[in-house]
Design a protein around this motif. Structure first.
Motif, PDB file in Angstrom:
ATOM      1  N   ALA A   1     110.328  63.749  69.671  1.00 59.65           N
ATOM      2  CA  ALA A   1     110.962  64.423  70.814  1.00 59.65           C
ATOM      3  C   ALA A   1     110.293  63.979  72.111  1.00 59.65           C
ATOM      4  CB  ALA A   1     110.861  65.936  70.661  1.00 59.65           C
ATOM      5  N   CYS A   2     108.975  63.940  72.079  1.00 61.03           N
ATOM      6  CA  CYS A   2     108.226  63.583  73.285  1.00 61.03           C
ATOM      7  C   CYS A   2     108.468  62.126  73.653  1.00 61.03           C
ATOM      8  CB  CYS A   2     106.747  63.849  73.050  1.00 61.03           C
ATOM      9  SG  CYS A   2     105.731  63.591  74.499  1.00 61.03           S
ATOM     10  N   ASP A   3     108.499  61.274  72.620  1.00 67.40           N
ATOM     11  CA  ASP A   3     108.666  59.840  72.874  1.00 67.40           C
ATOM     12  C   ASP A   3     110.108  59.488  73.231  1.00 67.40           C
ATOM     13  OD1 ASP A   3     108.081  57.033  72.813  1.00 67.40           O
ATOM     14  OD2 ASP A   3     109.014  56.961  70.837  1.00 67.40           O
ATOM     15  N   GLU A   4     111.037  59.984  72.423  1.00 67.50           N
ATOM     16  CA  GLU A   4     112.411  59.503  72.558  1.00 67.50           C
ATOM     17  C   GLU A   4     113.196  60.226  73.643  1.00 67.50           C
ATOM     18  OE1 GLU A   4     113.971  59.940  68.602  1.00 67.50           O
ATOM     19  OE2 GLU A   4     112.383  58.683  67.745  1.00 67.50           O
TER      20      GLU A   4
ATOM     21  N   HIS B   1     105.590  60.071  75.074  1.00 66.15           N
ATOM     22  CA  HIS B   1     104.722  59.675  73.945  1.00 66.15           C
ATOM     23  C   HIS B   1     103.302  60.224  74.088  1.00 66.15           C
ATOM     24  CE1 HIS B   1     104.570  56.633  70.481  1.00 66.15           C
ATOM     25  NE2 HIS B   1     103.531  57.435  70.365  1.00 66.15           N
ATOM     26  N   THR B   2     103.253  61.510  74.363  1.00 68.78           N
ATOM     27  CA  THR B   2     101.941  62.168  74.382  1.00 68.78           C
ATOM     28  C   THR B   2     101.409  62.315  72.963  1.00 68.78           C
ATOM     29  OG1 THR B   2     102.509  63.388  76.372  1.00 68.78           O
ATOM     30  CG2 THR B   2     100.766  64.340  74.992  1.00 68.78           C
ATOM     31  N   TRP B   3     102.309  62.616  72.048  1.00 68.96           N
ATOM     32  CA  TRP B   3     101.904  62.864  70.656  1.00 68.96           C
ATOM     33  C   TRP B   3     101.882  61.582  69.837  1.00 68.96           C
ATOM     34  CZ3 TRP B   3     100.045  67.459  69.402  1.00 68.96           C
ATOM     35  CH2 TRP B   3     100.451  68.577  70.138  1.00 68.96           C
ATOM     36  N   ASP B   4     100.997  61.558  68.876  1.00 68.70           N
ATOM     37  CA  ASP B   4     101.059  60.551  67.811  1.00 68.70           C
ATOM     38  C   ASP B   4     100.295  61.089  66.620  1.00 68.70           C
ATOM     39  OD1 ASP B   4     101.602  58.203  66.404  1.00 68.70           O
ATOM     40  OD2 ASP B   4     101.486  57.019  68.243  1.00 68.70           O
TER      41      ASP B   4
ATOM     42  N   VAL C   1      98.403  65.371  63.907  1.00 63.22           N
ATOM     43  CA  VAL C   1      98.968  64.932  65.182  1.00 63.22           C
ATOM     44  C   VAL C   1      97.905  65.057  66.269  1.00 63.22           C
ATOM     45  CG1 VAL C   1     101.398  65.367  64.677  1.00 63.22           C
ATOM     46  CG2 VAL C   1      99.982  67.236  65.558  1.00 63.22           C
ATOM     47  N   ILE C   2      97.976  64.145  67.223  1.00 61.58           N
ATOM     48  CA  ILE C   2      97.019  64.163  68.328  1.00 61.58           C
ATOM     49  C   ILE C   2      97.780  64.015  69.645  1.00 61.58           C
ATOM     50  CG2 ILE C   2      95.068  63.197  67.057  1.00 61.58           C
ATOM     51  CD1 ILE C   2      95.784  60.463  68.370  1.00 61.58           C
ATOM     52  N   THR C   3      97.135  64.422  70.721  1.00 64.69           N
ATOM     53  CA  THR C   3      97.727  64.211  72.042  1.00 64.69           C
ATOM     54  C   THR C   3      96.925  63.134  72.760  1.00 64.69           C
ATOM     55  OG1 THR C   3      96.490  66.201  72.604  1.00 64.69           O
ATOM     56  CG2 THR C   3      98.866  66.393  72.555  1.00 64.69           C
TER      57      THR C   3
END
Ligand SMILES: Cc1cc2nc3c(=O)[nH]c(=O)nc-3n(C[C@H](O)[C@H](O)[C@H](O)COP(=O)(O)O)c2cc1C
Ligand code: SF4
Ligand code: SF4
Ligand code: SF4
Ligand code: FES
Ligand code: FES
Lengths: 235, 535
Positions: A157-160, A165-168, A178-180
């Protein structure tokens, strides 16, 4: 291209070419469990809950990532699939600390609903009871890793949609989490716009809004699809 | 570069060789037991005796009997010596000159050597892997010339298809079919990828090939690129193989300088460049879709197939992914013809297979045998049985995705179908021999621990299932398990096998299921006394 005709659980169903099997199944009014899928986001085929049997194929296939084809014969709810789905949910409950009674999302959680849907009423596996932290460094949201099921809906959601792209995901196997940004407290993230889309997308109580009571907590993952549609239609 | 120049290089190389030569294994196995020190010592001795001009000391690749290293071979006599220490240097020189020598000789008639059939390893231990001239002197790159100038891509693919070559990376997919799919799939660009991520515990086939004969793999890749229409290749090699990486880098630079890689190879319209990508130590990155993600710079995680990489691989383009050993078979097939290749091996498994023979076996090392050979021949004849004569109990093939085959089934021929029929797999070529003292629950637990640590964490059955299985096996090992836990283990194995996303999770239960099948009593013996009426 012509529409496709397929057989789902004995019913003849027509589907648009290029459509996923999951869309066709839902169109036919059949409900199957999904977790990593969220309308509006790309597919990853990770949770394995939507696996279905397709005649002539040796392996079970994820409905969310399988394209419809002419003449496909699909079974979505065989005893074998039911049993696998129950086991997968059991494994999830055993993995982290899903104690609904003290969770901000109780009554408003997809994992909880899925457990009911697949009939998972007790966990036979050993609880791994990991000791995960809660990050409330962000002024508006918090993340409780104990409730995360690693669906990566927040990441997508954050990336697309937000394009940030805060999360990965970091780590592997059962240590994946998951990290920010560069694995730093969310509140110190220099990329997060505080848009809240990750919180909308999260199926469980992992990402939650701060300062909102359980009863008031909006849980509206379907808004993600609405945002995507709105952009497409330029509402 | 044209054919004439290529041949001239080979001839010059032959002519410059001294008559007497000492070949020292300088692959990782022998380096670890002091081969470089030995080589320096040999040179010192020869210099002191003023003979360095007449006698070459050549570092070569793996000679096979790694467990007895460092190994040294003399030319032209072909005599081979094992466990040579620097102190033996004088005696080795003496042997070369026909004087007495007390260093232990390897018996070249021993089945370890006599039963082997080197195709992939034919230059290993014969040539200096760091010099392209050495490779050219044994006929290297002539096949590539022949392919580019005298064959159409379709003919090349037809030859590979007719040879019956199947992928050596584990699954045994027909190589010709894969090449044809990539060739026929539409795409602006196409890629060829060599999978050198070899991560199975106990496996070192691909490493040895790359360290001993890197040009053979480069030439195979170039032929594949010509066949499928690719101009860019990648070798994905694991970071734990520094020597292989170094030698590959050297080989690529040399080949480029000679015009054998890069633009207009052999003055034709065919361009092909190869770049190395170094893996960061994740076993799952050997899985082709994870490997692609990793090369693209993303997290190394598999994705569901279809689409297969042959249709949609690197950056969505048709991509041919083959294993190191698969590519290493290509030149021999073109050179000697597909019929020659398919005459070797068994009915549906053609050619040879390289195995890393390890564990409780006298002759550990790298072997190449024709498919269809029995496990007994490998373990008892080539391997020479256990070092102390303890009966062999089982062999493990296929690493964490494979299974344990009990000694009672040692007449099973080694081919893809037969190994699968007894609950294991061919795998990439790890073969671990276990004796009577090995506890099979420990073996299963060892591999499950590996899978648990190497699971990427993307899909639930593998991410959580491996941990749960590992914990249950540990409980069993500590005699804390109940009888019904065995059913739970089997149920979980079934779930993982059927629902995991990629091959890692799907095959992770194999070591457990095969040991449960053949050695169930060892599991049952560990069921705690109080187990049956536990909570
Ligand atoms: C978990 C996992 C690890 C793998 N590791 C390797 C590897 O290290 N080397 C390799 O060649 N193939 C590996 N494979 C198989 C590859 O996905 C792929 O099938 C293979 O490289 C194809 O080449 P081939 O057709 O020449 O065998 C692995 C597969 C899985 C599921
Ligand atoms: S609030 Fe918006 S920008 Fe911030 S992490 Fe969530 S989705 Fe990304
Ligand atoms: S935080 Fe929520 S959305 Fe993100 S991976 Fe975990 S469960 Fe999924
Ligand atoms: S099976 Fe294991 S390694 Fe493969 S995708 Fe699933 S979690 Fe990752
Ligand atoms: S919804 Fe299809 S795999 Fe998760
Ligand atoms: S490493 Fe020297 S013989 Fe294999």
């Amino acid at each position: 291209m012509a529409a496709k005709t397929l057989t789902i659980d004995g019913h003849l169903v027509s589907a648009r070419p290029g459509e996923t099997l999951l869309a066709a199944i839902r169109d036919a009014g059949i409900t199957i469990p999904t977790l990593c899928h969220l309308d509006g986001l790309s597919e990853v085929g990770a949770c394995r809950l939507c696996l279905v049997e397709i005649e002539g194929q040796r392996r079970l296939q994820p409905a969310c990532m399988t394209m419809v084809s002419e003449g496909m014969v699909v079974h979505t709810n065989t005893p074998r699939l039911q049993s696998y789905r129950r086991q997968i949910i059991e494994l999830l409950f055993a993995e982290r600390n899903h104690v609904c009674a003290v969770c901000v999302a109780s009554g408003n959680c997809e994992l909880q609903r899925l457990a009911g849907m697949v009939g998972m009423d007790h966990v036979r596996y050993e609880y791994l009871s990991p000791n995960y932290p809660v990050d409330i460094s962000h002024p508006r949201f918090g993340i409780d890793h104990n409730r995360c099921v690693l669906c990566t809906r927040c990441v997508r959601a954050c990336d697309e949609i937000e394009g940030v792209h805060t999360w990965d995901v970091a780590g592997r196997g059962v240590n994946a989490h998951v990290i920010t940004d560069l694995n730093q407290p969310w509140g110190t993230s220099t990329t997060c716009t505080s848009c809240g889309k990750c919180q909308l997308a999260c199926p469980t109580g992992a990402i939650f809004p701060r300062g909102v009571t359980v009863g008031e907590r909006p849980h509206a993952s379907e808004r993600i699809a609405l945002i995507v549609e709105a952009r497409k239609q330029r509402w | 570069m044209d054919l004439h120049e290529l041949e001239a290089i080979g001839e010059r190389e032959q002519a410059q060789r001294t008559r007497l030569r000492i070949l020292c294994c300088a692959a990782a196995g022998c380096q670890a037991s002091g081969a470089l020190e030995l080589k320096r010592r040999l040179e010192t001795v020869l210099t002191a005796a003023g003979k360095l001009a007449d006698i070459d000391v050549t570092p070569v690749g793996c000679m096979g009997l790694c467990g007895h290293g460092p190994l040294v071979r003399l030319e032209p006599s072909g005599e081979m010596f094992e466990r040579v220490t620097p102190a033996d240097a004088e005696e080795i020189v003496a042997a070369l000159e026909g004087r007495p020598c007390t260093v232990t000789r390897c018996d070249r008639q021993h089945p370890f050597f006599a039963r082997q059939f080197p195709i992939v390893l034919r230059h290993c231990g014969q040539i200096n892997p760091e010099r392209i001239e050495d490779y050219i002197a044994v006929g290297g790159y002539r096949t590539l010339y022949h392919v580019i100038h005298e064959m159409t891509p379709t003919e090349v693919i037809a030859a590979i298809t007719r040879s019956g070559l199947r992928g050596r990376g584990g699954a045994g997919y027909p190589t010709g079919l894969k090449w044809a799919t990539v060739a026929k799939s539409p795409g602006e660009r196409k890629f060829v990828v060599c999978n050198a991520d070899e991560g199975d515990p106990g496996a070192f086939m691909d490493r040895s090939i790359l360290e001993s004969d890197p040009h053979l793999v480069l030439e195979g890749m170039a032929i594949a690129a010509y066949a499928v229409g690719a101009e860019q290749g990648f070798i994905y090699v694991r970071g734990e193989y520094p020597l292989a990486i170094e030698r590959l880098q050297k080989a690529i630079v040399q080949a480029r300088r000679f015009g054998l890689l890069g633009a207009q190879i052999f003055e034709s319209g065919f361009n092909f460049r190869i770049d190395i990508r170094v893996g960061a130590g994740a076993f799952v990155c050997g899985e082709e879709t994870a490997l692609i993600a990793s090369i693209e710079g993303r997290r190394g995680q598999p994705r569901p197939r279809p689409p297969y990489p042959a249709e949609s691989g690197l950056w969505g383009m048709p991509t041919l992914i083959n294993n190191v050993e698969t590519f290493a078979n290509v030149t021999a097939i073109i050179e000697h013809g597909p019929e020659w290749f398919s005459s070797i091996g068994s009915n549906r498994s053609k050619g040879t297979k390289v195995f890393a023979l390890t564990g409780k076996v006298r002759n550990t090392g790298l072997i190449e045998v024709p498919m269809g050979i029995t496990l007994r021949e490998i373990v008892e004849e080539i391997g020479g049985g256990t070092p102390d004569g303890t009966p062999v109990k089982a062999v493990q093939t296929g690493g964490p995705s494979g299974g344990c085959i009990p000694a009672s089934l040692f007449d099973t021929p080694v081919d893809y179908e037969s190994l699968a029929a007894v609950g294991s797999i061919m795998g990439s070529g790890g073969m671990v021999v276990m004796d009577e003292h090995t506890n099979m629950v420990d073996v299963a637990r060892f591999y499950m621990e590996f899978c648990k640590d190497e699971s990427c964490g993307k899909c639930i059955p593998c991410r959580v299932g491996t941990v749960q299985l590992f914990n249950m096996l540990t409980k069993l090992r500590n005699r804390q398990a109940h009888a019904r836990d065995l059913d739970k283990i089997e149920e979980l194995c079934d779930l993982m096998r059927e629902t995991s996303l990629c091959g890692l999770g799907q095959s992770a239960p194999n070591p457990v299921l095969s040991t449960l099948h053949y050695f169930r009593h060892e599991y049952e013996e560990l069921i705690g006394a109080e187990g049956d009426h536990g909570s």
